[in-house]
Enzyme design. Structure first.
Site, PDB file in Angstrom:
ATOM      1  CG  HIS A 201      -0.234   0.310   2.494  1.00 29.09           C
ATOM      2  ND1 HIS A 201       0.465  -0.645   3.173  1.00 29.09           N
ATOM      3  CD2 HIS A 201      -0.083   1.461   3.197  1.00 29.09           C
ATOM      4  CE1 HIS A 201       1.001  -0.113   4.256  1.00 29.09           C
ATOM      5  NE2 HIS A 201       0.696   1.164   4.294  1.00 29.09           N
TER       6      HIS A 201
HETATM    7  C1  UD1 Z   1      -1.978   5.306   6.181  1.00 27.44           C
HETATM    8  C2  UD1 Z   1      -0.654   5.698   6.835  1.00 27.44           C
HETATM    9  C3  UD1 Z   1       0.350   4.568   6.680  1.00 27.44           C
HETATM   10  C4  UD1 Z   1      -0.227   3.258   7.184  1.00 27.44           C
HETATM   11  C5  UD1 Z   1      -1.527   2.993   6.465  1.00 27.44           C
HETATM   12  C6  UD1 Z   1      -2.162   1.695   6.896  1.00 27.44           C
HETATM   13  C7  UD1 Z   1      -0.106   8.092   6.776  1.00 27.44           C
HETATM   14  C8  UD1 Z   1       0.817   9.086   6.194  1.00 27.44           C
HETATM   15  N1  UD1 Z   1      -0.077   6.873   6.227  1.00 27.44           N
HETATM   16  O1  UD1 Z   1      -1.744   5.203   4.780  1.00 27.44           O
HETATM   17  O2  UD1 Z   1       1.505   4.878   7.430  1.00 27.44           O
HETATM   18  O3  UD1 Z   1       0.692   2.220   6.937  1.00 27.44           O
HETATM   19  O4  UD1 Z   1      -2.421   4.072   6.721  1.00 27.44           O
HETATM   20  O5  UD1 Z   1      -3.315   1.434   6.193  1.00 27.44           O
HETATM   21  O6  UD1 Z   1      -0.828   8.405   7.695  1.00 27.44           O
HETATM   22  N2  UD1 Z   1      -9.107   5.058   1.947  1.00 27.44           N
HETATM   23  C9  UD1 Z   1     -10.358   4.507   1.881  1.00 27.44           C
HETATM   24  N3  UD1 Z   1     -10.921   4.075   3.061  1.00 27.44           N
HETATM   25  C10 UD1 Z   1     -10.308   4.168   4.246  1.00 27.44           C
HETATM   26  C11 UD1 Z   1      -9.026   4.754   4.301  1.00 27.44           C
HETATM   27  C12 UD1 Z   1      -8.434   5.177   3.151  1.00 27.44           C
HETATM   28  O7  UD1 Z   1     -10.954   4.385   0.823  1.00 27.44           O
HETATM   29  O8  UD1 Z   1     -10.886   3.756   5.260  1.00 27.44           O
HETATM   30  C13 UD1 Z   1      -8.461   5.494   0.704  1.00 27.44           C
HETATM   31  C14 UD1 Z   1      -8.692   6.971   0.462  1.00 27.44           C
HETATM   32  O9  UD1 Z   1      -8.991   7.161  -0.871  1.00 27.44           O
HETATM   33  C15 UD1 Z   1      -7.343   7.613   0.752  1.00 27.44           C
HETATM   34  C16 UD1 Z   1      -6.371   6.469   0.494  1.00 27.44           C
HETATM   35  O10 UD1 Z   1      -7.082   5.266   0.764  1.00 27.44           O
HETATM   36  O11 UD1 Z   1      -7.106   8.715  -0.055  1.00 27.44           O
HETATM   37  C17 UD1 Z   1      -5.183   6.558   1.386  1.00 27.44           C
HETATM   38  O12 UD1 Z   1      -5.577   6.681   2.763  1.00 27.44           O
HETATM   39  P1  UD1 Z   1      -4.688   7.525   3.808  1.00 27.44           P
HETATM   40  O13 UD1 Z   1      -5.264   7.424   5.163  1.00 27.44           O
HETATM   41  O14 UD1 Z   1      -4.436   8.873   3.270  1.00 27.44           O
HETATM   42  O15 UD1 Z   1      -3.307   6.790   3.787  1.00 27.44           O
HETATM   43  P2  UD1 Z   1      -2.949   5.242   3.748  1.00 27.44           P
HETATM   44  O16 UD1 Z   1      -2.390   4.948   2.402  1.00 27.44           O
HETATM   45  O17 UD1 Z   1      -4.074   4.388   4.251  1.00 27.44           O
END
Ligand code: UD1
Length: 362
Positions: A201
């Site tokens: 991821h």
């Molecule tokens: C975040 C953490 C990362 C951790 C990871 C575990 C930061 C900088 N990164 O990354 O360290 O390893 O979580 O999962 O905080 N999204 C959904 N549903 C959700 C959550 C996210 O659809 O419940 C999608 C959204 O489109 C979002 C993307 O995933 O834009 C990324 O989510 P985000 O929380 O920004 O970062 P992660 O890649 O999950």
């Protein structure tokens, strides 16, 4: 003594759960749990609260997704009035996600003490958003709870006073030790015998679409030799959609929805190998003695290499393929001659609770 815990993203939940439990055993402690809402899908959040037997959050800030600055700013804006109103004696932040740094910064500005659980980890790679979050959160924290000795060394080198640093061990392993007996390895249909478990991821792997396509190609090739089970993170799912790769992939490469905790650790325990870019999974595989190939150039968890089962394969498909092949040839007994990592023993949260309560003057 009022302790406020702040969590936001999936890897925070298994770290906070044991600390909440252990602190809950002290009658002088009152606890508040705040969820920032960084992760909001049921499969990334709700199911973890249930399986980890965590109390429901007292408050959800509902910040959701956005750019790094938007997300960090949204947590700060929503969290500041909570701290002002609830007046905690200590705020505990976990790991290295955007919610962690945002909460630490709010508290530092309000002169509310902060404890950082999982302090001191360093990849020395500032292109990782998590590295920036780690360095700054440690700078702002009053109590730094480290999972391993290398964390202490990193903090000393950065000039952080020894009196603030506490080597307590790994809280994620506390949760693993507690829940492993309940782990439930449900194999997807069509999987029998040996399998590889995959998670990817990190932006460095999934936001570069041509690299992601190549990685998928290598996993598809590996699936000629054994089944490959790949629960897909929402960020990765979006990128696979961009590439036009659909859910079904092929008969032996199984692209699944994100799995709940118990199902995931159940699969991890039985996997022939794990291929990942996650930090926590490098630690869990080390504890479980399962070979792990980390698709990154560096790790903030070097102890998983020196004492554990982890191997960095970088951004190099040849190394990935060669290392996977070597694992498949290896006998299990060759993998089992490891010493346990000190303090990864299921009691880290107990140590944290003792330090907090003993240091309390309330
Ligand atoms: C975040 C953490 C990362 C951790 C990871 C575990 C930061 C900088 N990164 O990354 O360290 O390893 O979580 O999962 O905080 N999204 C959904 N549903 C959700 C959550 C996210 O659809 O419940 C999608 C959204 O489109 C979002 C993307 O995933 O834009 C990324 O989510 P985000 O929380 O920004 O970062 P992660 O890649 O999950």
């Amino acid at each position: 003594m009022h302790i406020l815990h702040i969590v936001g993203a999936r890897p925070n939940f298994m770290k906070a759960a044991p600390v909440l439990r252990r602190l809950g055993a002290y009658p002088i402690v009152r606890q508040t749990l705040v969820h920032t809402g960084q992760h909001y899908d049921a499969s990334m959040s709700d199911v973890f609260f249930r399986q980890l037997e965590m109390p429901e959050a007292d408050l959800n800030l509902g910040v959701g997704s956005g750019t790094h600055s938007q997300q960090t700013a949204a947590v700060m804006t929503a969290f500041e009035p909570v701290v002002i109103e609830r007046k905690p004696d200590l705020v505990l932040v976990y790991g290295d996600v955007n919610s962690t740094l945002a909460a630490a910064l709010v508290c530092a500005k309000l002169a509310v003490p902060v404890g950082h659980v999982e302090a001191g980890l360093r990849s020395h790679d500032r292109s990782m958003p998590e590295e920036i979050n780690r360095v700054l959160t440690d700078r702002l924290s009053d109590l730094l709870f480290t999972p391993s000795e290398d964390g202490d060394q990193n903090l000393f080198r950065e000039g952080i006073s020894q009196s603030r640093i506490h080597l307590v061990g790994n809280v994620m392993i506390d949760t693993l030790v507690r829940l492993l007996p309940k782990a439930d390895a449900k194999l997807p249909g069509g999987v029998n015998g040996r399998f590889a478990l995959v998670t990817l991821h990190r932006p460095s792997n999934v936001d570069d679409l041509s690299w992601l396509r190549d990685l998928l190609g290598a996993l598809t090739d590996l699936s000629d030799q054994l089944s490959v089970i790949f629960p897909v993170h929402p960020r990765t799912r979006q990128r696979l959609n961009d590439l036009g790769i659909d859910h079904s992939a092929n008969a032996r490469l199984h692209l699944l929805e994100p799995l709940p905790y118990l199902e995931f650790i159940g699969l991890q325990r039985h996997a022939a190998m794990v291929i990942t870019d996650s930090g926590g999974i490098q630690e869990e595989t080390t504890f479980l003695g399962v070979p792990c190939l980390t698709v990154r150039e560096n790790t903030e968890r070097p102890i998983t290499i020196s004492l554990g089962t982890n191997q960095l394969v970088g951004r190099d498909l040849k190394t990935l393929r060669g290392s996977a092949e070597a694992i498949l040839q290896q006998k299990r007994s060759q993998q089992d001659e490891r010493k346990p990592v000190p303090f990864w023993d299921g009691h880290a949260a107990e140590r944290i609770a003792r330090i907090i309560v003993r240091g309390s003057t309330h």
